[in-house]
Design an enzyme around this catalytic site. Structure first.
Site, PDB file in Angstrom:
ATOM      1  N   VAL A 238       0.849  -1.200   0.000  1.00 51.16           N
ATOM      2  CA  VAL A 238       0.000   0.000   0.000  1.00 51.16           C
ATOM      3  C   VAL A 238       0.881   1.245   0.000  1.00 51.16           C
ATOM      4  O   VAL A 238       1.712   1.439   0.893  1.00 51.16           O
ATOM      5  CB  VAL A 238      -0.952   0.005   1.221  1.00 51.16           C
ATOM      6  CG1 VAL A 238      -1.806   1.264   1.228  1.00 51.16           C
ATOM      7  CG2 VAL A 238      -1.823  -1.246   1.217  1.00 51.16           C
ATOM      8  N   LYS A 239       0.680   2.076  -1.034  1.00 49.09           N
ATOM      9  CA  LYS A 239       1.516   3.269  -1.185  1.00 49.09           C
ATOM     10  C   LYS A 239       0.800   4.448  -0.510  1.00 49.09           C
ATOM     11  O   LYS A 239      -0.353   4.762  -0.842  1.00 49.09           O
ATOM     12  CB  LYS A 239       1.704   3.534  -2.680  1.00 49.09           C
ATOM     13  CG  LYS A 239       2.973   4.256  -3.045  1.00 49.09           C
ATOM     14  CD  LYS A 239       3.125   4.213  -4.552  1.00 49.09           C
ATOM     15  CE  LYS A 239       4.326   4.972  -5.015  1.00 49.09           C
ATOM     16  NZ  LYS A 239       4.349   5.084  -6.486  1.00 49.09           N
ATOM     17  N   VAL A 240       1.500   5.055   0.425  1.00 49.34           N
ATOM     18  CA  VAL A 240       0.894   6.084   1.281  1.00 49.34           C
ATOM     19  C   VAL A 240       1.737   7.357   1.186  1.00 49.34           C
ATOM     20  O   VAL A 240       2.966   7.290   1.263  1.00 49.34           O
ATOM     21  CB  VAL A 240       0.891   5.592   2.761  1.00 49.34           C
ATOM     22  CG1 VAL A 240       0.304   6.642   3.687  1.00 49.34           C
ATOM     23  CG2 VAL A 240       0.149   4.265   2.893  1.00 49.34           C
TER      24      VAL A 240
END
Ligand code: E4P
Length: 219
Positions: free
Chosen positions: A87-89
């Site tokens: 998950v890219k945050v």
């Protein structure tokens, strides 16, 4: 050093995997839009298609929300799509808090839009699996992107952080070589930058000579 490809284009992902050197894929909302992938379900389906090509490689899928609850909600949906989704945050306050939450819930993260060593340090402290410093965008504003990689490598080595340094916003083959020299764990690159590493005029000239000499001797 691991090689990721920075695209949402399925043909390019396949081509890079066929070369036999690829370890994963990164995407972002701009890259998804560039491929014409719109609408929640189409976007989720596209991530699954990328994962199916990527095999065992990690695939970064970026959240759109910027508030903590929204990031958490989206992150769970993305992580449930496939075991290789990371998950890219974004590097914002609620993002750091979400990275901490995800690290405590077994969800891997890639903290994106890193432009300073302090941001990298915060993301690593929060438990990010990867941090993405953007080399090219720093170079674009006449700051030294590679120097940032060197600083982050030094800091992470001082404290044995397990977070991997994923050099992003790569614009040319020289960026890749410089990242390798600096000790980045991963580079994520557009396909032309990867293929650019193949080229050297002396290789072309040398091969032409070998083939010509073989032909002369063998008819
Ligand atoms: C990183 O994960 C981003 O997708 C990407 O590398 C940004 O690159 P750009 O600066 O070329 O848009």
């Amino acid at each position: 050093m691991k090689f990721f490809i920075d695209t949402a284009n399925l043909d390019q992902i396949k081509e890079a995997y066929d070369l036999g050197i690829l370890d994963g894929v990164t995407t972002n909302p701009s890259l998804m839009a560039k491929e014409g992938i719109t609408g929640k379900q189409n976007i989720l389906d596209h991530y699954v298609n990328i994962c199916n090509i990527a095999g065992t490689g990690d695939v970064s899928a970026e959240v759109i929300s910027t508030d903590f609850e929204g990031i958490i909600r989206e992150g769970h949906v993305l992580a449930e799509l496939h075991k290789n989704i990371v998950v890219k945050v974004p590097m914002i306050k609620s993002g750091v808090k979400a990275i901490k939450y995800f690290s405590e819930h077994g969800i891997r993260t890639n903290c994106t839009l890193i432009f300073s060593p302090g941001q990298a340090l915060l993301a690593a402290k929060a438990g990010a699996s990867y941090i993405s410093p953007f080399i090219g965008r720093l170079d674009d504003i006449h700051l030294d992107g590679i120097a940032l990689i060197e600083q982050i490598v030094k800091i992470f080595n001082n404290y044995d952080f397990r977070t991997e340094i994923l050099a992003a916003s790569i614009r040319n083959p020289l960026h890749i070589v410089k990242c390798a020299e600096a000790g980045a764990d991963v580079v994520t690159c557009p396909l032309p930058s990867i293929l650019g590493l193949l080229n050297h005029p002396l290789t072309d000239a040398g091969l032409a000579q070998f083939l010509a000499d073989h032909k002369k001797a063998n008819g």
